[in-house]
Design a protein around this motif. Structure first.
Motif, short mmCIF file in Angstrom:
data_model
loop_
_atom_site.label_atom_id
_atom_site.label_comp_id
_atom_site.label_asym_id
_atom_site.label_seq_id
_atom_site.Cartn_x
_atom_site.Cartn_y
_atom_site.Cartn_z
N LEU A 202 14.06 18.13 67.78
CA LEU A 202 15.39 18.11 67.16
C LEU A 202 15.31 18.49 65.70
N PHE A 203 14.26 18.03 65.01
CA PHE A 203 14.07 18.42 63.61
C PHE A 203 13.93 19.93 63.49
N LEU A 204 13.06 20.52 64.29
CA LEU A 204 12.85 21.96 64.23
C LEU A 204 14.13 22.72 64.52
N LEU A 205 14.84 22.31 65.56
CA LEU A 205 16.05 23.02 65.96
C LEU A 205 17.13 22.95 64.89
N LEU A 206 17.41 21.75 64.39
CA LEU A 206 18.49 21.60 63.41
C LEU A 206 18.13 22.22 62.07
N TYR A 207 16.91 21.98 61.59
CA TYR A 207 16.53 22.61 60.33
C TYR A 207 16.62 24.12 60.46
N GLY A 208 16.12 24.65 61.57
CA GLY A 208 16.14 26.09 61.77
C GLY A 208 17.54 26.65 61.75
N ILE A 243 13.59 27.53 65.49
CA ILE A 243 14.72 27.33 66.38
C ILE A 243 14.28 27.43 67.84
N ILE A 244 13.53 28.46 68.13
CA ILE A 244 13.05 28.66 69.50
C ILE A 244 12.10 27.53 69.91
N GLY A 245 11.17 27.20 69.02
CA GLY A 245 10.21 26.15 69.32
C GLY A 245 10.87 24.78 69.45
N GLY A 246 11.86 24.51 68.60
CA GLY A 246 12.55 23.23 68.68
C GLY A 246 13.30 23.06 69.98
N PHE A 247 13.99 24.12 70.40
CA PHE A 247 14.71 24.06 71.67
C PHE A 247 13.74 23.86 72.83
N TRP A 252 11.00 20.50 76.96
CA TRP A 252 9.68 20.04 77.42
C TRP A 252 9.56 18.52 77.36
N SER A 253 10.18 17.89 76.35
CA SER A 253 10.06 16.44 76.18
C SER A 253 10.69 15.67 77.34
N ARG A 254 11.57 16.29 78.07
CA ARG A 254 12.21 15.60 79.19
C ARG A 254 11.20 15.24 80.28
N TYR A 255 10.06 15.88 80.26
CA TYR A 255 9.03 15.63 81.27
C TYR A 255 7.91 14.75 80.73
#
Length: 266
Positions: A202-208, A243-247, A252-255
């Motif tokens: 979430l940090f990566l996605l939002l910051y991106g 952005i891509i990595g955060g998403f 991935w974290s769901r597993y």
């Protein structure tokens, strides 16, 4: 149009010794991370003293990585002409993406030292970062750095030594988004146990998203200009993988298992 506040970049002057607001903002960020980290030390099962070591490692990662990253991404020609320029930190120049890489290296070293899962540690670190990011952007604003593009919005400002045209206060946009909003969301999100990697993603996605968006109203670095398509800046190019990595990390974290708080070490 708003009046640009004339704030002396030098906060304290004691004879030949000058302490700049920008440097103090780094101190604010490290102290905030130290205080908040100690409050949540139990989430990692570590003592408050161990958190102090973690913050020290991360501070070194920010400073060393930030400088090396700036030299590689934004000042490579200077570095190639004079490698010793890397050590001229008084001339300014720090890169978020370099500092981010430095923190990852520091986290890896600390995780191995304390026998912690890497993403569990980065999930702990992520909510501690935005206050420092926001403080740094305030330091940029006081230093007349990172001015925005010319604009006629009511809150545009005339920046010193940038001509008479009003501009977006882009560093304040980043203060609000990367500092205030990002901190509020990550702190709230991480209050309850989450799956490994979710908070980091979430940090990566939002910051991106925030950084990529603000770059559209921020002047590109003058030594680089636009580097692709006539509109993409170096900041956007470096942020796109986040952005891509955060998403991808959130999916991935769901597993992965949910982080469970451990008892603190003696």
């Amino acid at each position: 149009m708003l009046q640009y506040p004339r704030i002396d970049p030098v906060a304290i002057s004691l004879g030949p010794v000058q302490i700049h607001w920008y440097g103090l903002m780094y101190l604010v960020g490290f102290l905030a991370a130290w205080w908040l980290g100690r409050r949540r030390a139990h989430q990692l099962g570590l003592s408050p003293e161990a958190i102090e070591t973690l913050i020290f490692y991360c501070a070194m990662g920010v400073i060393l990585g930030g400088r090396v990253g700036y030299a590689l991404f934004y000042g490579f020609e200077k570095l190639a002409d004079n490698p010793l320029w890397l050590f001229k930190i008084w001339e300014g120049g720090m890169s978020f993406h370099g500092g981010f890489a430095g923190v990852l290296v520091a986290a890896l070293v600390f995780a191995r030292k304390e026998n912690l899962r890497f993403f569990r540690l980065t999930d702990f670190i992520a909510p501690l970062v935005p206050i420092g990011l926001g403080a740094g952007r305030l330091g940029n604003f006081i230093n007349h750095e990172l001015p925005g593009r010319v604009s006629d919005v009511p809150w545009a400002m005339v920046f010193p030594n940038m001509g008479p045209a009003p501009r977006h206060p882009s560093s304040l946009y980043e203060f609000a988004l990367e500092g205030v909003v990002l901190f509020a969301v990550l702190w709230w999100f991480s209050i309850n146990p989450r799956r490994n990697g979710a908070t980091s993603g979430l940090f990566l996605l939002l910051y991106g998203i925030f950084r990529f968006s603000v770059e559209f109203v921020r002047l590109p670095d003058p030594q680089l200009g636009f580097i692709a398509f006539g509109w993409m800046t170096m900041g956007q190019l470096l942020t796109l993988p986040m952005i891509i990595g955060g998403f991808a990390m959130i999916v991935w974290s769901r597993y992965l298992p949910i982080n469970i708080t451990k008892a603190a070490k003696a």
